[in-house]
Design an enzyme around this catalytic site. Structure first.
Site, PDB file in Angstrom:
ATOM      1  N   THR A   1       5.052   6.152 -12.403  1.00  0.00           N
ATOM      2  CA  THR A   1       3.251   6.410 -13.225  1.00  0.00           C
ATOM      3  C   THR A   1       2.237   5.596 -13.009  1.00  0.00           C
ATOM      4  O   THR A   1       3.619   4.597 -11.929  1.00  0.00           O
ATOM      5  CB  THR A   1       3.280   6.898 -14.823  1.00  0.00           C
ATOM      6  OG1 THR A   1       2.896   5.349 -15.197  1.00  0.00           O
ATOM      7  CG2 THR A   1       3.940   7.111 -15.598  1.00  0.00           C
ATOM      8  N   CYS A   2       1.257   5.611 -12.967  1.00  0.00           N
ATOM      9  CA  CYS A   2      -0.140   4.126 -11.939  1.00  0.00           C
ATOM     10  C   CYS A   2       0.528   2.692 -12.951  1.00  0.00           C
ATOM     11  O   CYS A   2       0.329   2.003 -12.300  1.00  0.00           O
ATOM     12  CB  CYS A   2      -0.961   4.748 -12.372  1.00  0.00           C
ATOM     13  SG  CYS A   2      -1.548   5.360 -14.813  1.00  0.00           S
TER      14      CYS A   2
ATOM     15  N   ARG B   1       3.580   2.419 -14.577  1.00  0.00           N
ATOM     16  CA  ARG B   1       5.338   2.038 -15.064  1.00  0.00           C
ATOM     17  C   ARG B   1       5.816   2.543 -13.579  1.00  0.00           C
ATOM     18  O   ARG B   1       5.850   4.079 -13.297  1.00  0.00           O
ATOM     19  CB  ARG B   1       5.940   2.299 -15.803  1.00  0.00           C
ATOM     20  CG  ARG B   1       6.672   3.959 -16.245  1.00  0.00           C
ATOM     21  CD  ARG B   1       6.367   4.031 -17.815  1.00  0.00           C
ATOM     22  NE  ARG B   1       5.365   3.512 -18.866  1.00  0.00           N
ATOM     23  CZ  ARG B   1       5.435   2.400 -19.159  1.00  0.00           C
ATOM     24  NH1 ARG B   1       6.400   2.208 -19.401  1.00  0.00           N
ATOM     25  NH2 ARG B   1       4.929   2.579 -19.917  1.00  0.00           N
TER      26      ARG B   1
ATOM     27  N   SER C   1       2.316   2.480 -24.111  1.00  0.00           N
ATOM     28  CA  SER C   1       0.937   2.059 -22.607  1.00  0.00           C
ATOM     29  C   SER C   1      -0.315   1.750 -23.144  1.00  0.00           C
ATOM     30  O   SER C   1      -0.335   1.055 -23.592  1.00  0.00           O
ATOM     31  CB  SER C   1       0.903   3.827 -23.054  1.00  0.00           C
ATOM     32  OG  SER C   1       1.441   5.072 -22.928  1.00  0.00           O
TER      33      SER C   1
ATOM     34  N   GLY D   1      -9.898  13.746  -5.205  1.00  0.00           N
ATOM     35  CA  GLY D   1      -8.350  14.226  -5.791  1.00  0.00           C
ATOM     36  C   GLY D   1      -8.804  15.214  -7.124  1.00  0.00           C
ATOM     37  O   GLY D   1     -10.270  15.501  -7.140  1.00  0.00           O
ATOM     38  N   ALA D   2      -8.286  15.474  -7.506  1.00  0.00           N
ATOM     39  CA  ALA D   2      -8.213  17.103  -8.983  1.00  0.00           C
ATOM     40  C   ALA D   2      -7.344  16.919  -8.988  1.00  0.00           C
ATOM     41  O   ALA D   2      -7.081  18.518 -10.054  1.00  0.00           O
ATOM     42  CB  ALA D   2      -8.923  17.689  -8.115  1.00  0.00           C
ATOM     43  N   GLY D   3      -6.912  15.858  -9.750  1.00  0.00           N
ATOM     44  CA  GLY D   3      -5.249  16.143 -10.711  1.00  0.00           C
ATOM     45  C   GLY D   3      -5.763  15.838 -12.370  1.00  0.00           C
ATOM     46  O   GLY D   3      -6.759  16.014 -12.209  1.00  0.00           O
ATOM     47  N   GLU D   4      -4.693  15.489 -12.992  1.00  0.00           N
ATOM     48  CA  GLU D   4      -4.806  15.782 -14.662  1.00  0.00           C
ATOM     49  C   GLU D   4      -5.861  14.466 -14.935  1.00  0.00           C
ATOM     50  O   GLU D   4      -6.769  14.299 -16.204  1.00  0.00           O
ATOM     51  CB  GLU D   4      -3.752  15.330 -15.029  1.00  0.00           C
ATOM     52  CG  GLU D   4      -3.637  15.971 -16.624  1.00  0.00           C
ATOM     53  CD  GLU D   4      -2.281  15.533 -17.503  1.00  0.00           C
ATOM     54  OE1 GLU D   4      -2.293  15.627 -18.458  1.00  0.00           O
ATOM     55  OE2 GLU D   4      -1.402  15.087 -16.618  1.00  0.00           O
TER      56      GLU D   4
END
Length: 422
Positions: free
Chosen positions: A49-50, A52, A109, A189-192
């Site tokens: 992920t961004c 980790r 997080s 972008g159009a992700g979550e």
């Protein structure tokens, strides 16, 4: 087989290193298969992920695995081991379980209690399953992890008042522009993450919202929800000059916005300030852009101070969550311990079955010779009893004094002998 993990996160490594170690989603299955072969890990999963990149494994030769994993990561991502090693954390069995539970529950997080990581862990498990590297042990670990995260979120307020990355972005932009209702916003972008940001910025009623994405269909779905217009990535340079706020988060492995593109946009804007937030890892916007006088460029790490707000208020929830996790860690360790007994239990059952089958065949022969059935049954019972007890009796006779004392302690429990003092 033992559990083992190695990785780095926003606490142990800077963004510049995290983006180099990140695995694009489309490369994960191939990477997992290569990893399983190279490091001799029968089970493996990668969470990237961004914040980790972590490799979870189940294998038998853990000491060799530590060395092989570091070498594989360094070679696969083209990072010298001397540069990568100091930022990696290595987690042995019990620590892997605790870490996975904490990550899924949002305790590890940048945004305390954030829920997005749980979905990312579920995707990591699905990807490993599709790659054929998710064996029984990792499957159980992930399933228990998801269950623990659900329990933590259901029985604590760990997610209450959580400052998300999206709301932190709004706060940061507001510190620069104040009222956002007169500002033009561009999402790339159009992700979550972009969907979350679009929801938060739309609530500020900006003058306009534009969405640039490689997939027009996905961009149109998001645009309809927020009254936005859609453009292609090729139109981004032109749109930059019209945008006060630019937020980018794509899966591109190379920067989408370069220094020259932003310089040109600033000239057209007559040096009006522009707020740029790069939430992608690897980054979408070249780092050199931050040197421009009229640009306020922030990365995912720059939001850390804002998202820490409210941690003190949730101290009690964190304590409750940690208690739940610790209890579940011990429960999973018991499951692993019981699982390690399975081969021995199977051998004991097989030994008993072999004795029973041998004596059954002997009894049939005696019956065929005409020996009375009652006599055959009594003999079979005696022979089976003698053979079952032969091993324990031999162990007692040949044991040292210390070993005999230990056997005398455990044999009554194994054979359910209640009156041991007689």
């Amino acid at each position: 087989m033992e559990l083992f993990a190695v990785g780095l996160n926003y606490q142990s490594a800077p963004l510049a290193l995290r983006e180099r170690l990140a695995f694009p989603a489309e490369q994960l299955q191939e990477a997992l298969r290569a990893l399983a072969q190279r490091v001799q890990a029968p089970e493996a999963a990668i969470l990237s992920t961004c914040n980790r990149t972590e490799v979870y494994c189940a294998a038998s030769n853990i000491e060799q695995l530590k060395v092989d994993l570091l070498e594989w990561l360094a070679v696969n991502r083209n990072i010298p081991t001397t540069e990568l090693g100091p930022h990696l954390y290595i987690l042995p069995q019990q620590e892997v379980i605790r870490h996975a539970f904490r990550v899924a529950s949002g305790l590890d997080s940048m945004v305390l209690g954030e829920a997005q990581i749980l979905g990312q862990m579920k995707q990591a498990a699905r990807t490993a399953e599709e790659a054929g590297t998710l064996g029984q042990m990792l499957h159980q670990l992930f399933q228990r992890t998801f269950s623990v995260a659900k329990e933590v979120r259901s029985h604590t307020e760990i997610g209450a008042h959580s400052v998300s990355m999206a709301s932190a972005a709004v706060k940061l932009a507001s510190r620069i522009f104040g009222d956002l209702s007169k500002r033009h916003v561009l999402f790339i972008g159009a992700g979550e993450m972009i969907q979350l940001c679009a929801t938060h910025f739309a609530a500020q009623n900006p003058k306009s919202i534009t969405i640039a994405n490689r997939s027009a269909e996905r961009a149109h779905q998001l645009a309809q929800a927020h009254g936005a217009q859609v453009i292609g990535l090729a139109q981004v340079p032109e749109q930059l000059a019209k945008s006060d706020i630019v937020i980018s988060c794509t899966a591109s492995t190379l920067p989408i916005i370069g220094l020259g593109m932003v310089e040109a946009a600033c000239k057209k804007r007559k040096h009006e300030p522009i707020f740029m937030l790069d939430l992608a890892v690897p980054r979408d916007i070249e780092a050199q852009v931050s040197k421009l006088d009229d640009v306020f460029l922030y990365s995912v790490d720059d939001l850390s101070q804002i998202v820490q707000e409210g941690r003190e208020q949730r101290a009690a929830a964190v304590e409750q969550a940690e208690a739940i996790i610790e209890s579940q860690v011990q429960g999973f360790m018991r499951w692993m311990s019981e699982r390690s007994l399975v081969p021995t239990i199977q051998e004991i059952h097989q030994k008993a079955d072999d004795i029973a089958q041998l004596e059954l065949e002997h009894a049939r022969k005696q019956l065929a010779k005409g020996t009375p059935a009652d006599e055959v049954l009594q003999l079979m019972a005696h022979r089976m009893s003698a053979k079952f007890m032969h091993g324990p009796m031999q162990a007692l006779h040949h044991a040292s004094p210390a070993e005999r004392e230990a056997l005398l302690k455990w044999l009554p429990q194994l054979f359910n002998i209640k009156n041991t003092d007689k």
